[in-house]
Design an enzyme around this catalytic site. Structure first.
Site, mmCIF file in Angstrom:
data_model
loop_
_atom_site.group_PDB
_atom_site.id
_atom_site.type_symbol
_atom_site.label_atom_id
_atom_site.label_comp_id
_atom_site.label_asym_id
_atom_site.label_seq_id
_atom_site.Cartn_x
_atom_site.Cartn_y
_atom_site.Cartn_z
ATOM 1 N N CYS A 180 42.747 37.398 44.883
ATOM 2 C CA CYS A 180 42.629 38.119 43.609
ATOM 3 C C CYS A 180 41.178 38.316 43.189
ATOM 4 O O CYS A 180 40.895 39.205 42.385
ATOM 5 C CB CYS A 180 43.430 37.428 42.517
ATOM 6 S SG CYS A 180 42.952 35.737 42.191
ATOM 7 N N HIS A 181 40.255 37.554 43.753
ATOM 8 C CA HIS A 181 38.836 37.743 43.424
ATOM 9 C C HIS A 181 38.318 39.095 43.901
ATOM 10 O O HIS A 181 37.276 39.548 43.456
ATOM 11 C CB HIS A 181 37.986 36.608 44.013
ATOM 12 C CG HIS A 181 37.949 36.578 45.500
ATOM 13 N ND1 HIS A 181 38.986 36.044 46.249
ATOM 14 C CD2 HIS A 181 37.018 37.023 46.389
ATOM 15 C CE1 HIS A 181 38.678 36.165 47.533
ATOM 16 N NE2 HIS A 181 37.494 36.750 47.642
ATOM 17 N N TYR B 173 41.611 47.472 39.495
ATOM 18 C CA TYR B 173 42.956 47.211 38.967
ATOM 19 C C TYR B 173 43.812 48.475 39.050
ATOM 20 O O TYR B 173 44.980 48.422 39.443
ATOM 21 C CB TYR B 173 42.885 46.734 37.507
ATOM 22 C CG TYR B 173 42.324 45.346 37.372
ATOM 23 C CD1 TYR B 173 43.131 44.225 37.546
ATOM 24 C CD2 TYR B 173 40.982 45.145 37.058
ATOM 25 C CE1 TYR B 173 42.617 42.939 37.427
ATOM 26 C CE2 TYR B 173 40.460 43.862 36.932
ATOM 27 C CZ TYR B 173 41.285 42.772 37.119
ATOM 28 O OH TYR B 173 40.768 41.499 37.002
ATOM 29 N N ASN C 45 48.810 34.380 39.910
ATOM 30 C CA ASN C 45 48.750 34.301 41.372
ATOM 31 C C ASN C 45 49.342 32.984 41.871
ATOM 32 O O ASN C 45 48.789 31.917 41.614
ATOM 33 C CB ASN C 45 47.284 34.432 41.811
ATOM 34 C CG ASN C 45 47.102 34.443 43.314
ATOM 35 O OD1 ASN C 45 48.001 34.159 44.074
ATOM 36 N ND2 ASN C 45 45.890 34.769 43.733
ATOM 37 N N GLU D 272 31.374 36.990 50.907
ATOM 38 C CA GLU D 272 32.029 37.933 51.809
ATOM 39 C C GLU D 272 31.148 39.146 52.103
ATOM 40 O O GLU D 272 31.562 40.052 52.828
ATOM 41 C CB GLU D 272 33.349 38.410 51.195
ATOM 42 C CG GLU D 272 34.377 37.313 51.039
ATOM 43 C CD GLU D 272 35.691 37.814 50.470
ATOM 44 O OE1 GLU D 272 35.818 39.026 50.184
ATOM 45 O OE2 GLU D 272 36.597 36.993 50.317
#
Length: 130
Positions: free
Chosen positions: A71-72, A40, A63, A100
């Site tokens: 945003c994850h 953040y 979002n 990912e």
């Protein structure tokens, strides 16, 4: 959607609208590569407001394009996940990150997580070097 009142004190202190701050956050977050995360605070700094990490969270909670703005990929400074991840909770955030290729490590025995309890992202391996 985040309460706009959370954004107002921060944004108005510099004559910046909450919408423009949020837009800057979204642009930064869109650049985080697949398989990487940013904190953040890192997003706040890259958006030009290094002391506004909390407001990054408010922006991401609102979002407008969850499939487009990843945003994850934003985590706490210690790699812990957001307990209030707006799109399914910390477990869903972890699933998305693991899909990912993001690597997780157990938290140290002597330290509490800044965010959700449990394993943390290995920032040494997965933090975005913007």
């Amino acid at each position: 959607m985040a309460d706009a009142g959370h954004d107002r004190p921060h944004a108005s202190s510099r004559g910046e609208s909450p919408r423009s701050f949020n837009a800057g956050v979204y642009e930064v977050v869109k650049r985080i590569p697949r398989g990487c995360v940013a904190t953040y605070g890192q997003v706040a700094a890259l958006a030009g407001r290094p002391r506004a990490a909390r407001f990054v969270g408010f922006a991401l909670h609102a979002n407008p394009e969850p499939g487009v703005i990843p945003c994850h990929r934003v985590v706490f400074r210690d790699g812990s996940l957001a307990p209030g991840f707006a799109f399914g909770g910390a477990e869903r955030q972890r699933e998305l990150l693991e899909a990912e290729g993001v690597v997780f490590v157990p938290p140290p025995d002597d330290a509490a997580n800044a965010g959700a309890s449990g394993w943390r992202v290995d920032l040494g391996r997965c933090q975005w070097r913007a």
